[in-house]
Design a protein around this motif. Structure first.
Motif, PDB file in Angstrom:
ATOM      1  N   ILE B 236     -13.930 -26.339   5.554  1.00 24.65           N
ATOM      2  CA  ILE B 236     -15.016 -25.379   5.768  1.00 24.65           C
ATOM      3  C   ILE B 236     -16.255 -26.129   6.244  1.00 24.65           C
ATOM      4  O   ILE B 236     -16.743 -27.020   5.561  1.00 24.65           O
ATOM      5  CB  ILE B 236     -15.367 -24.654   4.445  1.00 24.65           C
ATOM      6  N   GLY B 237     -16.748 -25.761   7.382  1.00 20.14           N
ATOM      7  CA  GLY B 237     -17.961 -26.384   7.897  1.00 20.14           C
ATOM      8  C   GLY B 237     -17.768 -27.861   8.173  1.00 20.14           C
ATOM      9  O   GLY B 237     -16.643 -28.349   8.298  1.00 20.14           O
ATOM     10  N   GLN B 238     -18.919 -28.581   8.262  1.00 18.79           N
ATOM     11  CA  GLN B 238     -18.834 -30.011   8.515  1.00 18.79           C
ATOM     12  C   GLN B 238     -19.300 -30.747   7.270  1.00 18.79           C
ATOM     13  O   GLN B 238     -20.147 -30.251   6.513  1.00 18.79           O
ATOM     14  CB  GLN B 238     -19.689 -30.383   9.718  1.00 18.79           C
ATOM     15  N   MET B 239     -18.758 -31.915   7.057  1.00 20.26           N
ATOM     16  CA  MET B 239     -19.052 -32.643   5.820  1.00 20.26           C
ATOM     17  C   MET B 239     -19.006 -34.142   6.098  1.00 20.26           C
ATOM     18  O   MET B 239     -18.164 -34.612   6.860  1.00 20.26           O
ATOM     19  CB  MET B 239     -18.006 -32.265   4.759  1.00 20.26           C
ATOM     20  N   ASN B 240     -19.953 -34.875   5.503  1.00 20.69           N
ATOM     21  CA  ASN B 240     -19.902 -36.341   5.537  1.00 20.69           C
ATOM     22  C   ASN B 240     -19.227 -36.829   4.266  1.00 20.69           C
ATOM     23  O   ASN B 240     -19.543 -36.358   3.177  1.00 20.69           O
ATOM     24  CB  ASN B 240     -21.318 -36.913   5.589  1.00 20.69           C
ATOM     25  N   PRO B 277     -24.238 -32.018   6.585  1.00 21.31           N
ATOM     26  CA  PRO B 277     -25.191 -32.584   7.561  1.00 21.31           C
ATOM     27  C   PRO B 277     -26.590 -31.983   7.432  1.00 21.31           C
ATOM     28  O   PRO B 277     -27.583 -32.686   7.648  1.00 21.31           O
ATOM     29  CB  PRO B 277     -24.574 -32.216   8.913  1.00 21.31           C
ATOM     30  N   GLU B 278     -26.671 -30.705   7.065  1.00 19.71           N
ATOM     31  CA  GLU B 278     -27.998 -30.077   7.017  1.00 19.71           C
ATOM     32  C   GLU B 278     -28.742 -30.395   5.727  1.00 19.71           C
ATOM     33  O   GLU B 278     -29.914 -30.035   5.564  1.00 19.71           O
ATOM     34  CB  GLU B 278     -27.877 -28.556   7.203  1.00 19.71           C
ATOM     35  N   ASP B 303     -31.884 -26.848  16.380  1.00 23.16           N
ATOM     36  CA  ASP B 303     -31.464 -28.030  15.615  1.00 23.16           C
ATOM     37  C   ASP B 303     -31.404 -29.253  16.502  1.00 23.16           C
ATOM     38  O   ASP B 303     -31.264 -29.158  17.714  1.00 23.16           O
ATOM     39  CB  ASP B 303     -30.032 -27.832  15.084  1.00 23.16           C
ATOM     40  N   LEU B 304     -31.451 -30.388  15.829  1.00 23.76           N
ATOM     41  CA  LEU B 304     -31.147 -31.648  16.500  1.00 23.76           C
ATOM     42  C   LEU B 304     -29.994 -32.278  15.721  1.00 23.76           C
ATOM     43  O   LEU B 304     -30.102 -32.497  14.522  1.00 23.76           O
ATOM     44  CB  LEU B 304     -32.381 -32.564  16.471  1.00 23.76           C
ATOM     45  N   HIS B 305     -28.878 -32.491  16.399  1.00 28.99           N
ATOM     46  CA  HIS B 305     -27.744 -33.146  15.744  1.00 28.99           C
ATOM     47  C   HIS B 305     -27.761 -34.613  16.121  1.00 28.99           C
ATOM     48  O   HIS B 305     -27.996 -34.949  17.276  1.00 28.99           O
ATOM     49  CB  HIS B 305     -26.428 -32.534  16.212  1.00 28.99           C
ATOM     50  N   LEU B 306     -27.485 -35.455  15.121  1.00 28.25           N
ATOM     51  CA  LEU B 306     -27.393 -36.862  15.489  1.00 28.25           C
ATOM     52  C   LEU B 306     -26.350 -37.593  14.653  1.00 28.25           C
ATOM     53  O   LEU B 306     -26.004 -37.160  13.552  1.00 28.25           O
ATOM     54  CB  LEU B 306     -28.750 -37.540  15.371  1.00 28.25           C
ATOM     55  N   LEU B 317     -22.748 -41.086   9.985  1.00 31.32           N
ATOM     56  CA  LEU B 317     -23.138 -39.862   9.285  1.00 31.32           C
ATOM     57  C   LEU B 317     -23.559 -38.825  10.311  1.00 31.32           C
ATOM     58  O   LEU B 317     -24.276 -39.140  11.260  1.00 31.32           O
ATOM     59  CB  LEU B 317     -24.326 -40.124   8.357  1.00 31.32           C
ATOM     60  N   LEU B 318     -23.100 -37.597  10.117  1.00 31.81           N
ATOM     61  CA  LEU B 318     -23.558 -36.509  10.964  1.00 31.81           C
ATOM     62  C   LEU B 318     -24.771 -35.880  10.296  1.00 31.81           C
ATOM     63  O   LEU B 318     -24.727 -35.543   9.108  1.00 31.81           O
ATOM     64  CB  LEU B 318     -22.437 -35.480  11.148  1.00 31.81           C
ATOM     65  N   VAL B 319     -25.858 -35.764  11.031  1.00 37.26           N
ATOM     66  CA  VAL B 319     -27.094 -35.250  10.460  1.00 37.26           C
ATOM     67  C   VAL B 319     -27.562 -34.075  11.302  1.00 37.26           C
ATOM     68  O   VAL B 319     -27.490 -34.119  12.537  1.00 37.26           O
ATOM     69  CB  VAL B 319     -28.192 -36.346  10.467  1.00 37.26           C
ATOM     70  N   ARG B 320     -28.034 -33.025  10.633  1.00 34.43           N
ATOM     71  CA  ARG B 320     -28.552 -31.866  11.357  1.00 34.43           C
ATOM     72  C   ARG B 320     -29.995 -31.648  10.920  1.00 34.43           C
ATOM     73  O   ARG B 320     -30.254 -31.244   9.797  1.00 34.43           O
ATOM     74  CB  ARG B 320     -27.701 -30.643  11.035  1.00 34.43           C
ATOM     75  N   LEU B 321     -30.918 -32.013  11.775  1.00 34.28           N
ATOM     76  CA  LEU B 321     -32.340 -31.853  11.462  1.00 34.28           C
ATOM     77  C   LEU B 321     -32.866 -30.613  12.156  1.00 34.28           C
ATOM     78  O   LEU B 321     -32.426 -30.287  13.260  1.00 34.28           O
ATOM     79  CB  LEU B 321     -33.125 -33.064  11.962  1.00 34.28           C
ATOM     80  N   THR B 322     -33.783 -29.905  11.509  1.00 28.97           N
ATOM     81  CA  THR B 322     -34.411 -28.786  12.210  1.00 28.97           C
ATOM     82  C   THR B 322     -35.355 -29.357  13.253  1.00 28.97           C
ATOM     83  O   THR B 322     -35.849 -30.481  13.139  1.00 28.97           O
ATOM     84  CB  THR B 322     -35.216 -27.910  11.236  1.00 28.97           C
TER      85      THR B 322
END
Lengths: 287, 351
Positions: B236-240, B277-278, B303-306, B317-322
């Motif tokens: 479900i969704g994305q996960m680190n 990530p969020e 969002d900005l994904h990095l 690490l997948l990171v989702r910043l606003t």
């Protein structure tokens, strides 16, 4: 839309077309042309234009043979379709990997000679034949009806001969059916029988029509089976044509009969082609 | 409205030695939009076919409206199935397709016509009533299939990958459309899907299946926020995932950094810590902190994904910043960045 796609390789058909034209269409037209000439007094042909031969075809005597042939061919085609459809249905219901083998067995008789297979029925059906022996073996001592040299024997022979065609013709649409379509009918409240009657059967009519027309057309012109199993009388139109050409030496009348026969076949085949083209728009599978 | 409609107890389906469905117990209430979520081979379709009556369970019970229907054939169940292939009758018009199920109930012609007309309005296909299925687009066929099942007003409507054959844009619209129709008709829906996003958007409750077993069931929020297994967390969704070692009540990453999180009871020593990530944000003062190098970024408007290479694990690490949070910061390839997340956002599973 590329020009390469538009150039259809029609030239690849040339050899087949040439072959059919030279050895099929032209000879047929030559024979059919004979129908418009007068028969010579000692056989042979007098090249005088006449419509007498065609008029003779509709003479009640010959028309009756035509109808009788159509009746026998229709009966044979009807029985073959019922038996063949059931077999095709059973094969299509088997696991996929078993189906090719079953189809192979269904068409296996084709690999032996037509005459031999027809003679085999004489062995089975005659007064001292296998079937009579079987009845005796089970203790039946009474009178058995004549089986060989009857119309029934002719119908049996025709059904037997053409059954594999019908199985193949019916198997094609049956095997293409999406099983979920029949399941959907069942799910919506229909019994197995209603599902067959309202869904499976209508969706496979093109195969049934093809099988029926195939057997009918091949049967109505057949002369070997009626000659061998029907007792050598002028049972069917094929025998009549055969006799005009080979014993009565009346080629013009034989040609006129052939013309009528070919006309019937053409009408049926054309109708079937149109019908199946219309039906193919509905497709077997819900893509 | 919390009357139990369907109750599965220990339902099994074995094909020879293969356990397609292995002891599934589940209650589904009236008027619920329920999703059976699983990868292919998870047994979700077999389970659905047992509910429809096309497969008989080899064990357990299926109770619908208080009656055991485990052995009842499909045409005698107040349950309808919308097939993945739609399975429309190609030789019948749209109206005939929809009328078919009502004809089987032996209703009067007048009532059938009225109900077919009614549902054609709902699915907005009235002008196409006389078309054959092959004259319809994929989306239109999908709606005919839905109408054909809905018009019978079943107690339970089953939908097998209902949106699987549609393109992405249409799928998004139909997700909401299905929800609207479900609410309007007040019929319990069970949807089988492999698409977790679809399940999250549409369903009131989700059950995750794996290898014929029920892993977890709950609301989309429960499943997303509190996955009970690593598989569910990943599915479900994305996960680190960060491999950690337990030492008493403390967790340490492979570089020695302490990771704060709630350790499950009777946990082994080798564990894995997971964070969405969020849930990562730009803060060097958080309970868990990590510094890394930006490997790549993707700007998505809101969002900005990095991807951030860190000493915590091999995977970036997948990171989702606003967009707001990222405003005015140097977040480009090769930049050094310190991120943090709070201990209550860390989930811990056996490795």
């Amino acid at each position: 839309m590329s020009p390469v796609k538009d150039r259809k390789p029609l030239y690849l058909m040339t050899p087949a077309l040439a072959w059919l034209t030279a050895f099929m269409v032209v000879p047929c037209l030559l024979i059919l042309a004979l129908a418009f000439f007068r028969r010579g007094i000692y056989g042979g042909i007098e090249y005088v234009f006449t419509l007498e031969n065609l008029a003779m075809v509709v003479d009640p005597l010959y028309a009756r043979i035509f109808l009788k042939s159509a009746g026998i061919a229709g009966l044979a085609a009807g029985i073959a379709v019922v038996v063949g459809y059931a077999a095709a249905y059973a094969i299509a219901a088997m696991p996929r990997h078993r189906q090719p083998a079953l189809l192979f067995f269904a068409v296996l008789p084709f690999w032996s000679n037509y005459l031999i297979r027809t003679y085999a029925w004489i062995v089975l059906l005659n007064r001292e034949g296998l079937i009579v022996h079987l009845f005796r073996w089970f203790g039946y001592e009474g009178e058995l009806p004549q089986m060989l040299y009857t119309e029934t024997a002719v119908v049996i022979g025709l059904v037997y001969n053409y059954l594999p065609f019908v199985i193949l013709a019916c198997y094609a649409p049956l095997s293409r059916l999406n099983p979920e379509v029949a399941e959907a009918s069942h799910d919506l409240g229909a019994s197995q029988w209603t599902t067959f009657r309202r869904i499976t059967l209508p969706m496979t009519v093109p195969g049934i029509a093809a099988g029926f027309v195939f057997v009918f057309v091949l049967s109505i012109g057949n002369f070997v089976t009626p000659a061998l199993l029907g007792g050598g009388q002028f049972q069917m139109i094929g025998n009549l044509v055969y006799a005009q050409f080979l014993t009565a030496n009346d080629w013009p009348f034989g040609a006129a009969l052939s013309m009528a026969l070919i006309a019937v076949m053409m009408v049926l085949l054309t109708a079937q082609t149109f019908a199946s083209e219309r039906a193919s728009g509905q497709g077997g599978r819900d893509a | 409205m919390t009357q139990v409609l369907l109750s599965l107890s220990d339902v099994e389906k074995h094909f020879g030695r293969v356990k397609a469905v292995d002891g599934v117990s589940l209650d589904i209430v009236e008027n619920e939009f329920f999703a059976l979520l699983g990868a292919s081979g998870s047994g979700k379709t077999t389970l659905l076919r047992m509910l429809a009556g096309f497969e008989l369970p080899t064990g357990g019970q299926i109770v619908l409206d208080g009656k055991d229907v485990s052995q009842v054939p499909p045409n005698r169940r107040p349950v309808n199935l919308m097939f993945q292939s739609y399975a429309l009758f190609p030789h019948m018009s749209v109206a005939k397709n929809i009328a078919y199920g009502l004809e089987m109930e032996g209703l009067l012609r007048r009532e059938i016509t009225a109900r077919v007309g009614e549902i054609l309005e709902v699915i907005q296909l009235a002008p196409l009533a006389n078309r054959k299925p092959d004259q319809l687009s994929g989306g239109q066929r999908q709606r005919v299939a839905l109408a054909r099942a809905l018009v019978k007003r079943p107690r339970l409507l089953l939908l097998d990958e209902p949106l699987g054959a549609l393109d992405k844009k249409l799928r998004g619209e139909m997700q909401l459309e299905l929800k609207r129709i479900q609410a309007e008709f007040g019929i319990t829906f069970i949807v089988v899907t492999h698409d977790q996003e679809e399940a999250l958007v549409m369903a009131d409750r989700i059950a995750i299946l794996k290898d014929g077993r029920l892993l977890q069931s709950g609301t989309p929020r429960e499943i997303y926020e509190y996955p009970e297994t690593r598989y569910a967390a990943d599915f479900i969704g994305q996960m680190n995932f960060i491999p950690v070692t337990r030492s008493g009540d403390l967790l340490f990453a492979r570089n020695g950094a302490r990771i704060g999180g709630v350790i499950p009871a009777e946990a082994p020593e080798a564990l894995v810590a997971a964070v969405r990530p969020e849930r990562l944000y730009l803060d060097a003062e958080a309970e868990n902190v990590v510094t890394g190098t930006v490997r790549s970024t993707a700007y998505l408007g809101l969002d900005l994904h990095l991807h951030l290479d860190t000493p915590l694990c091999d995977q970036p690490l997948l990171v989702r910043l606003t967009a707001d949070a990222a405003e005015g910061r140097d977040i480009t390839e090769g930049a050094r960045l310190t991120l943090g997340w709070s201990a209550r956002d860390t989930r811990v599973f056996p490795a």
